[in-house]
Design a protein around this motif. Structure first.
Motif, PDB file in Angstrom:
ATOM      1  N   ILE A   1      43.653   0.571 -21.879  1.00  0.00           N
ATOM      2  CA  ILE A   1      44.141   1.352 -23.125  1.00  0.00           C
ATOM      3  C   ILE A   1      43.018   1.302 -24.248  1.00  0.00           C
ATOM      4  CG2 ILE A   1      46.071   1.611 -24.701  1.00  0.00           C
ATOM      5  CD1 ILE A   1      46.743   2.178 -21.839  1.00  0.00           C
ATOM      6  N   PHE A   2      42.604   0.386 -24.567  1.00  0.00           N
ATOM      7  CA  PHE A   2      41.494   0.144 -25.626  1.00  0.00           C
ATOM      8  C   PHE A   2      40.167   0.564 -25.534  1.00  0.00           C
ATOM      9  CE2 PHE A   2      44.946  -3.123 -25.994  1.00  0.00           C
ATOM     10  CZ  PHE A   2      45.556  -2.744 -27.171  1.00  0.00           C
ATOM     11  N   GLY A   3      39.768   0.557 -24.183  1.00  0.00           N
ATOM     12  CA  GLY A   3      38.365   0.959 -24.074  1.00  0.00           C
ATOM     13  C   GLY A   3      38.239   1.653 -22.691  1.00  0.00           C
ATOM     14  N   PRO A   4      38.759   2.991 -22.632  1.00  0.00           N
ATOM     15  CA  PRO A   4      38.866   3.877 -21.330  1.00  0.00           C
ATOM     16  C   PRO A   4      37.505   4.362 -21.394  1.00  0.00           C
ATOM     17  CG  PRO A   4      39.630   4.979 -23.511  1.00  0.00           C
ATOM     18  CD  PRO A   4      39.554   3.388 -23.783  1.00  0.00           C
ATOM     19  N   SER A   5      36.996   4.161 -19.935  1.00  0.00           N
ATOM     20  CA  SER A   5      35.595   4.517 -19.567  1.00  0.00           C
ATOM     21  C   SER A   5      35.405   5.362 -18.459  1.00  0.00           C
ATOM     22  CB  SER A   5      34.698   3.326 -19.291  1.00  0.00           C
ATOM     23  OG  SER A   5      35.349   2.665 -18.072  1.00  0.00           O
ATOM     24  N   GLN A   6      36.638   5.727 -17.852  1.00  0.00           N
ATOM     25  CA  GLN A   6      36.449   6.332 -16.444  1.00  0.00           C
ATOM     26  C   GLN A   6      36.344   7.864 -16.759  1.00  0.00           C
ATOM     27  OE1 GLN A   6      36.129   5.439 -13.889  1.00  0.00           O
ATOM     28  NE2 GLN A   6      37.406   3.209 -13.625  1.00  0.00           N
ATOM     29  N   PRO A   7      36.689   8.520 -17.996  1.00  0.00           N
ATOM     30  CA  PRO A   7      36.497   9.813 -18.057  1.00  0.00           C
ATOM     31  C   PRO A   7      34.957  10.060 -18.089  1.00  0.00           C
ATOM     32  CG  PRO A   7      38.287   9.344 -19.537  1.00  0.00           C
ATOM     33  CD  PRO A   7      37.856   7.762 -18.922  1.00  0.00           C
ATOM     34  N   VAL A   8      34.062   9.020 -18.588  1.00  0.00           N
ATOM     35  CA  VAL A   8      32.631   9.222 -18.610  1.00  0.00           C
ATOM     36  C   VAL A   8      32.137   9.046 -17.414  1.00  0.00           C
ATOM     37  CG1 VAL A   8      30.468   8.318 -19.630  1.00  0.00           C
ATOM     38  CG2 VAL A   8      32.381   8.672 -21.293  1.00  0.00           C
ATOM     39  N   MET A   9      32.619   7.886 -16.576  1.00  0.00           N
ATOM     40  CA  MET A   9      32.086   7.746 -15.449  1.00  0.00           C
ATOM     41  C   MET A   9      32.668   8.863 -14.238  1.00  0.00           C
ATOM     42  SD  MET A   9      32.699   3.739 -14.653  1.00  0.00           S
ATOM     43  CE  MET A   9      31.835   2.654 -15.757  1.00  0.00           C
ATOM     44  N   LEU A  10      33.613   9.555 -14.507  1.00  0.00           N
ATOM     45  CA  LEU A  10      33.804  10.660 -13.578  1.00  0.00           C
ATOM     46  C   LEU A  10      33.297  12.055 -14.005  1.00  0.00           C
ATOM     47  CD1 LEU A  10      37.580   9.799 -13.365  1.00  0.00           C
ATOM     48  CD2 LEU A  10      36.024   9.849 -11.398  1.00  0.00           C
ATOM     49  N   GLY A  11      32.509  12.052 -15.124  1.00  0.00           N
ATOM     50  CA  GLY A  11      31.803  13.187 -15.578  1.00  0.00           C
ATOM     51  C   GLY A  11      32.860  14.343 -16.213  1.00  0.00           C
ATOM     52  N   LEU A  12      34.036  13.831 -16.691  1.00  0.00           N
ATOM     53  CA  LEU A  12      34.880  14.938 -17.273  1.00  0.00           C
ATOM     54  C   LEU A  12      34.238  15.384 -18.678  1.00  0.00           C
ATOM     55  CD1 LEU A  12      38.400  12.955 -16.833  1.00  0.00           C
ATOM     56  CD2 LEU A  12      37.213  14.794 -15.251  1.00  0.00           C
ATOM     57  N   PRO A  13      34.360  16.693 -19.005  1.00  0.00           N
ATOM     58  CA  PRO A  13      33.756  17.341 -20.036  1.00  0.00           C
ATOM     59  C   PRO A  13      34.490  16.618 -21.542  1.00  0.00           C
ATOM     60  CG  PRO A  13      34.261  18.900 -18.625  1.00  0.00           C
ATOM     61  CD  PRO A  13      34.763  17.694 -17.960  1.00  0.00           C
ATOM     62  N   LYS A  14      33.835  16.400 -22.464  1.00  0.00           N
ATOM     63  CA  LYS A  14      34.542  15.963 -23.596  1.00  0.00           C
ATOM     64  C   LYS A  14      35.473  16.829 -23.919  1.00  0.00           C
ATOM     65  CE  LYS A  14      30.797  13.573 -25.958  1.00  0.00           C
ATOM     66  NZ  LYS A  14      29.918  13.259 -27.015  1.00  0.00           N
ATOM     67  N   GLY A  15      36.712  16.356 -24.563  1.00  0.00           N
ATOM     68  CA  GLY A  15      37.829  17.104 -24.850  1.00  0.00           C
ATOM     69  C   GLY A  15      38.519  17.405 -23.866  1.00  0.00           C
ATOM     70  N   THR A  16      38.355  16.970 -22.649  1.00  0.00           N
ATOM     71  CA  THR A  16      39.430  17.182 -21.354  1.00  0.00           C
ATOM     72  C   THR A  16      40.532  16.510 -21.822  1.00  0.00           C
ATOM     73  OG1 THR A  16      37.641  17.113 -19.727  1.00  0.00           O
ATOM     74  CG2 THR A  16      39.697  16.855 -18.806  1.00  0.00           C
ATOM     75  N   ARG A  17      41.581  17.385 -21.544  1.00  0.00           N
ATOM     76  CA  ARG A  17      43.199  17.127 -21.569  1.00  0.00           C
ATOM     77  C   ARG A  17      44.079  17.363 -20.541  1.00  0.00           C
ATOM     78  NH1 ARG A  17      41.036  14.653 -25.020  1.00  0.00           N
ATOM     79  NH2 ARG A  17      41.074  14.782 -27.387  1.00  0.00           N
ATOM     80  N   PRO A  18      44.933  16.453 -20.123  1.00  0.00           N
ATOM     81  CA  PRO A  18      45.871  16.781 -18.832  1.00  0.00           C
ATOM     82  C   PRO A  18      46.665  17.893 -19.414  1.00  0.00           C
ATOM     83  CG  PRO A  18      46.417  14.925 -20.098  1.00  0.00           C
ATOM     84  CD  PRO A  18      45.197  15.032 -20.755  1.00  0.00           C
ATOM     85  N   GLU A  19      47.077  18.789 -18.447  1.00  0.00           N
ATOM     86  CA  GLU A  19      48.100  19.790 -18.490  1.00  0.00           C
ATOM     87  C   GLU A  19      49.477  18.968 -18.745  1.00  0.00           C
ATOM     88  OE1 GLU A  19      50.152  23.132 -16.083  1.00  0.00           O
ATOM     89  OE2 GLU A  19      48.214  22.706 -15.406  1.00  0.00           O
ATOM     90  N   VAL A  20      50.085  19.450 -19.473  1.00  0.00           N
ATOM     91  CA  VAL A  20      51.604  18.951 -19.813  1.00  0.00           C
ATOM     92  C   VAL A  20      52.770  19.834 -19.271  1.00  0.00           C
ATOM     93  CG1 VAL A  20      53.243  18.043 -21.366  1.00  0.00           C
ATOM     94  CG2 VAL A  20      51.022  17.476 -21.701  1.00  0.00           C
ATOM     95  N   ARG A  21      53.515  19.310 -18.308  1.00  0.00           N
ATOM     96  CA  ARG A  21      54.585  20.271 -17.453  1.00  0.00           C
ATOM     97  C   ARG A  21      56.093  19.775 -18.303  1.00  0.00           C
ATOM     98  NH1 ARG A  21      55.192  18.969 -11.583  1.00  0.00           N
ATOM     99  NH2 ARG A  21      53.156  20.101 -11.376  1.00  0.00           N
TER     100      ARG A  21
END
Length: 361
Positions: A136-156
């Protein structure tokens, strides 16, 4: 001797390397049906091993063919991944067969890099895999997965996150819910609540495995996971360094106290190989994980080198298993992932949850 008995005996000494026990003892031989012209043999492995199936097929045919007495062999060889027992016999999550926690006693041992590569390795071996970044305090997976900055999950429907796809994985991370300029400054209970929300309010779809990348240590988030989420098994990541091994032992003991089975240990940064001359040097020590394995019945699932490429590929958003799938390092990750899943496949079967019943008037 009946042909069924002869076939079982012939397979009782066939031990796939990743599994460590023979096919009969593992319960993989599901059906042997004899007719005048054909012998039908159904074998189902309980873990993803797509890259190993051709060699296993050849080994089975070599043993069984001399027993056919003129019949044709109809060999149905495949994989079926079932839920396995979670702590205190909790039923599995809806749409998630097995949750596997990846943990470390201390930071800096390459836990997140290991978690993402194990998830990708399971996917490469044919499994449906999700990855939850629970740091929670140091998430690193978005960078490791190459997700573009500002990527947000869709909310249903206002309260359910749709997993973010990345390299064939279903993913979710606090890093997709906050900005880099907004650090998470929460006390333990709120952080634990965030983990529960991400886990339970994400619309995971038909997963064989959900890999949970835990924060380092043995604190609130780890305890919340053990109390509220069905965890089929845990993997502890360490380096050979003595202080790291001491912390890894604490992690193993923590999981055992909360009734979560430890599938094994991954030894990271085990050896440095000089890129110029090939000289091997054990910078952080040698043999510690093996000693820990013997003492705590937690096998060493894999041993990774201290590699600049592994670090660069993770930082660049294309982890090793997808960046260089034929490299020595990627093969080690795939071997490690198969051993991890194979060990889980030998544990007791778990319970599936009852589906939600909706009554319409």
């Amino acid at each position: 001797m009946r042909i069924e008995q002869a076939v079982r005996q012939s397979l009782a000494d066939l031990i796939p390397e990743d599994l460590g026990v023979d096919l009969v003892s593992a319960g993989a031989v599901k059906e042997i049906v004899e007719s005048d012209t054909t012998l039908r043999l159904v074998v189902r492995l309980g873990y993803p091993c797509q890259s190993r199936l051709p060699a296993l097929r050849a080994a089975i045919e070599e043993r069984v063919t001399p027993l056919l007495d003129g019949r044709d062999l109809d060999l149905d060889l495949g994989v079926h991944i079932s839920p396995h027992r979670a702590q205190h016999d909790m039923p599995a999550m809806l749409q998630v067969a097995n949750v596997i926690a990846v943990a470390s006693g201390k930071g800096g041992v390459g836990k997140s890099t290991t978690a993402v590569n194990l998830a990708l390795a399971l996917h490469a071996e044919g499994a449906r895999v999700g990855l939850l970044d629970a740091d929670i305090f140091g998430p690193s997976q978005p960078v490791m997965l190459g997700l573009p900055k500002g990527t947000r999950p869709e909310v249903r429907d206002g309260n359910t996150f749709i997993p973010v796809p990345a390299h064939g994985l279903q993913t979710m991370s606090m890093g997709c819910l906050v900005t880099e300029q907004t650090p998470v400054v929460w006390r333990g209970p709120k952080a634990s609540g965030a983990l529960t929300q991400m886990m339970q309010q994400t619309a995971w779809h038909d997963l064989d495995y959900l890999i949970v990348d835990l924060p380092p240590g043995t604190g609130d988030i780890q305890l919340t996971l053990a109390q509220k989420i069905p965890v089929a098994g845990a993997v502890v990541v360490t380096t050979p360094q003595d202080i790291a091994l001491l912390d890894a032992i604490k992690g193993v003991e923590m999981f055992r106290k909360v009734d979560v089975g430890v599938l094994g240990v991954v030894e990271n940064m085990a050896v440095h190989i000089c890129s110029n001359c090939g000289h091997e040097e054990h910078i952080f020590g040698q043999g510690g994980a093996e000693r820990m394995s013997r003492e705590y019945d937690a096998p060493v699932l894999g041993s990774l080198p201290l590699s600049l490429r592994i670090r660069e590929q993770a930082d660049g958003g294309t982890p090793t298993v997808v960046a260089e799938p034929d490299s020595a390092e990627a093969r080690i990750y795939r071997d490690t992932a198969r051993r991890m899943a194979a060990r889980l496949s030998l544990t007791r079967a778990g319970r599936r949850p009852f589906p939600k019943v909706v009554t319409q008037h």
